[in-house]
Design an enzyme around this catalytic site. Structure first.
Site, PDB file in Angstrom:
ATOM      1  N   CYS A 101     -43.945 -18.528  33.713  1.00 56.88           N
ATOM      2  CA  CYS A 101     -45.068 -17.695  34.010  1.00 56.88           C
ATOM      3  C   CYS A 101     -44.765 -17.576  35.256  1.00 56.88           C
ATOM      4  O   CYS A 101     -45.319 -17.802  36.207  1.00 56.88           O
ATOM      5  CB  CYS A 101     -46.228 -18.332  33.438  1.00 56.88           C
ATOM      6  SG  CYS A 101     -47.499 -17.783  33.598  1.00 56.88           S
ATOM      7  N   CYS A 139     -42.936  -9.922  34.330  1.00 55.20           N
ATOM      8  CA  CYS A 139     -43.546 -10.529  33.386  1.00 55.20           C
ATOM      9  C   CYS A 139     -43.028 -11.181  32.632  1.00 55.20           C
ATOM     10  O   CYS A 139     -41.983 -10.337  31.789  1.00 55.20           O
ATOM     11  CB  CYS A 139     -45.497 -10.313  32.889  1.00 55.20           C
ATOM     12  SG  CYS A 139     -45.943 -10.866  31.878  1.00 55.20           S
TER      13      CYS A 139
END
Length: 261
Positions: free
Chosen positions: A70, A177
């Site tokens: 993440c 991302c």
């Protein structure tokens, strides 16, 4: 061997699938926080606290390495996670692949969440690794949420909007991302110009998977020949892969390997 991965949601799937391909015998622990989504708008303190909770749930299964799959958590919580778990449990963060993208020449674009785009963190990476190459930072509002919910129409809208902000002549795009790697080919299709060479996408999944295996003392390879198991934890609760995960090839690969346990 056992490798744990953590994320706010299903953005951990690309790295988990990469570990599965490198070491099919590895047991995987996938810990995420659907109750707390989205993490992006939260304060840095809140993100750190939620990251620690998600990581604790994974660490309880005694893995040999923990992948922070993440970008948001890596920005705000990586020092706290390493302070909590290392050296007993190696913690591998996720950094946008700016350095390898720049090595291929330019110009390049970085697709990232609005919170990351223009942030001191990302600007620092560009200054450190940019090497004079033209870099365009592209905010992608709503794309991670659309991928998380497997909302096809919303994915198309978000990709189209971000593509409109991306220079036509970019040679490479950094996927800043982890969720974006699940729709990489849709991003490529939206950006590819017929008169230009094939666009190169740079994600982080393969690199962090290989690094996790190295830190765990298990080099990539065929392993024992047995198929590893899968443990799924959603906001601290034992569960199965979310339905949205089955929309993506990476999720289907993991689901097909073994029943959740």
């Amino acid at each position: 061997m056992k490798i744990a991965l953590m994320d706010s949601g299903i953005g951990l799937l690309p790295a988990a699938a990469a570990v599965r391909r490198l070491r099919p015998d590895a047991d995987l622990v996938l810990s995420s926080d659907p109750d707390g989504l989205p993490w992006g708008p939260r304060t840095a303190q809140d993100i750190m606290e939620r990251s620690l909770a998600v990581a604790e749930a994974a660490a309880a299964h005694r893995p040999q390495a923990l992948i922070v799959a993440c970008n948001t958590s890596s920005v705000h919580a990586l020092p706290a996670l390493r302070a909590r778990f290392e050296p007993g449990l190696p913690v591998i963060g996720t950094v946008p692949a700016i350095k390898p993208a720049v090595a291929g020449g330019g110009p390049i674009a970085i697709w990232a969440t609005p919170a990351t785009t223009g942030s001191p963190y990302q600007r620092g990476l560009i200054e450190e690794f940019g090497g004079g190459v033209a870099v365009t930072e592209v905010p992608c509002p709503g794309l991670a949420d659309a991928v998380q919910s497997a909302d096809e129409a919303a994915i198309d809208r978000a990709v189209t909007a971000a593509a409109a902000l991306t220079p036509r002549d970019v040679s490479a795009v950094v996927l800043g991302c982890t969720h974006y790697e699940l729709v990489g080919e849709r991003i490529r299709a939206a950006l590819q110009q017929p008169e230009l060479p094939p666009l190169v996408l740079h994600g982080s999944a393969g690199a962090v998977a290989a690094q996790a295996l190295r830190r765990a003392g298990e080099l990539p390879g065929p392993g024992s020949g047995t198929e590893g198991g899968l443990t799924v934890i959603l906001s601290g609760r034992a569960a199965e892969l979310p339905l949205a995960a089955h929309t993506y090839a990476e999720g289907r690969l993991l689901a097909a390997a073994t029943p959740a346990r």
